[in-house]
Scaffold this motif. Structure first.
Motif, mmCIF file in Angstrom:
data_model
loop_
_atom_site.group_PDB
_atom_site.id
_atom_site.type_symbol
_atom_site.label_atom_id
_atom_site.label_comp_id
_atom_site.label_asym_id
_atom_site.label_seq_id
_atom_site.Cartn_x
_atom_site.Cartn_y
_atom_site.Cartn_z
ATOM 1 N N LEU A 1 38.777 11.161 -7.313
ATOM 2 C CA LEU A 1 38.445 12.441 -6.693
ATOM 3 C C LEU A 1 38.200 12.338 -5.191
ATOM 4 O O LEU A 1 38.134 13.359 -4.503
ATOM 5 C CB LEU A 1 37.211 13.046 -7.374
ATOM 6 C CG LEU A 1 37.319 13.231 -8.892
ATOM 7 C CD1 LEU A 1 36.028 13.813 -9.442
ATOM 8 C CD2 LEU A 1 38.511 14.100 -9.258
ATOM 9 N N GLU A 2 38.046 11.107 -4.694
ATOM 10 C CA GLU A 2 37.796 10.945 -3.256
ATOM 11 C C GLU A 2 39.069 11.225 -2.468
ATOM 12 O O GLU A 2 40.149 10.759 -2.824
ATOM 13 C CB GLU A 2 37.305 9.519 -2.973
ATOM 14 C CG GLU A 2 35.944 9.226 -3.583
ATOM 15 C CD GLU A 2 35.560 7.759 -3.478
ATOM 16 O OE1 GLU A 2 36.319 7.006 -2.829
ATOM 17 O OE2 GLU A 2 34.517 7.388 -4.035
ATOM 18 N N GLY A 3 38.917 12.010 -1.408
ATOM 19 C CA GLY A 3 40.061 12.265 -0.536
ATOM 20 C C GLY A 3 41.059 13.277 -1.059
ATOM 21 O O GLY A 3 42.209 13.300 -0.612
ATOM 22 N N VAL A 4 40.634 14.137 -1.993
ATOM 23 C CA VAL A 4 41.552 15.175 -2.460
ATOM 24 C C VAL A 4 41.684 16.252 -1.390
ATOM 25 O O VAL A 4 40.848 16.354 -0.481
ATOM 26 C CB VAL A 4 41.080 15.800 -3.807
ATOM 27 C CG1 VAL A 4 41.064 14.753 -4.899
ATOM 28 C CG2 VAL A 4 39.714 16.463 -3.672
ATOM 29 N N THR A 5 42.700 17.066 -1.503
ATOM 30 C CA THR A 5 42.944 18.105 -0.498
ATOM 31 C C THR A 5 41.970 19.275 -0.697
ATOM 32 O O THR A 5 41.325 19.395 -1.753
ATOM 33 C CB THR A 5 44.383 18.643 -0.606
ATOM 34 O OG1 THR A 5 44.522 19.336 -1.860
ATOM 35 C CG2 THR A 5 45.406 17.514 -0.530
#
Length: 330
Positions: free
Chosen positions: A295-299
């Protein structure tokens, strides 16, 4: 020796799923259980010249016990299918009771088996299964899975024109959240190999992954739901679980699990605020070895989708837990 069991084997998903398991060289024994027609399905499949020995059971004569005894992997597609205009939530009352009964059987006769739940609504039926197993004192979070593979399969298929893959299954697209409507979140930004989706196509593509089941229900004009594609997806996930059990490494599959019970899951549970969530999971000999936080760095678009998914999931999970702890009047 691997014994696979299908509970709900005579149904629209159960029959093609049983066929795929019978054809698999990974399965040595196949136990089939349903409330009707199972001996006939078993007899039909037993004529296929593949490795697995097949037996079919009905409720009479301790059928559930005989089907489950010695099981390594149990797949549960049992339940009524979705009809036109029906949400997965509408299926809840009927299918929740069916899953509860079958999982009680697993607790009694195959407590060490890997349990793969297809019966909808998965967002609620997996918590139901967990509560039943907890009450029986045999809950192992690493061995209980909600099968969300159809959402992955659809995502792979629907993006083929953008991914350019001749074989769409060679594109890895993590689909997280749950397994109904807005709780399904395809993380196209995390796809491998990466590709670009035109901005004006993104919303429609997400919607198609989320509501692909409606497309099939409509096309079948009330005569059924997504049975064949679900059987394929269920088999694909079961095959991954069996391969991992046999020692194959580096198998990563998105699946709906009880996060606090899986290594790496606590951090995801804290981040999302829900204990049940579909994320890529590393599979091993003992089941879910590690939940991977993707989930890290999702748009920003994906963050909005995740917010809606988590909101829906909270209610679904509570509904499943409450069904077991505060049974509805009969």
């Amino acid at each position: 020796m691997v014994k696979a069991v299908v509970l709900g084997a005579a149904g629209g998903i159960g029959q093609p799923l049983s066929l795929l398991l019978k054809a698999s060289p990974l399965v040595d024994e196949l136990g089939l259980y349903d409330v009707v027609n199972t001996p006939g399905v078993a007899a039909d499949l037993s004529h296929i010249s593949s490795r697995a020995k097949v037996s079919g059971f009905l409720p009479k004569d301790d059928g559930l016990k005989n089907a489950l005894t010695g099981a390594d992997v149990v797949v549960i597609p049992a339940g009524i299918p979705r009809k036109p205009g029906m949400t997965r939530d509408d299926l809840f009352k009927v299918n929740a009771g069916i899953v509860q009964t079958l999982v009680k059987g697993i607790a009694d006769f195959a407590p060490k088996a890997f349990v793969l739940i297809i019966s909808n609504p998965v967002n609620s039926t997996v918590p139901i299964a967990a509560e039943v197993l907890k009450k029986a004192g045999v809950f192992d979070p690493k061995r209980l899975f909600g099968v969300t593979t159809l959402d992955v399969v659809r995502a792979e298929t629907f993006v083929q024109e953008y991914s350019g893959q001749a074989d769409p299954s060679q594109t890895f697209i993590p689909v997280v959240g749950g397994h109904s409507g807005e709780t399904i979140v395809p993380l196209f930004s995390k796809a491998k190999p990466s590709f670009q989706i035109p901005g004006d196509k993104y919303d429609a593509l997400v919607n198609r992954v989320q509501f692909g089941g409606d497309e099939v229900v409509k096309a079948k004009e009330g005569a059924g739901s997504a049975t064949l594609s679900m059987a394929y997806a269920g088999f694909r996930f079961a095959e991954s679980v069996i391969k991992a059990q046999k020692g194959e490494k580096n198998i990563l599959e998105p699946t709906y699990v009880y996060l606090p019970g899986v290594s790496g899951g606590d951090a995801i549970a804290k981040e999302t605020g829900v204990e049940y969530f579909s994320v890529p999971v590393e599979l091993g000999a003992n089941g879910a070895e590690k939940a991977v936080n993707i989930l890290e760095g999702v748009t920003d678009q994906e963050k909005k989708l995740l917010e809606a998914a988590i909101k829906g999931l909270k209610g679904n999970i509570e509904k499943g837990i409450d069904f077991v702890n505060n049974p509805p009047p009969k």
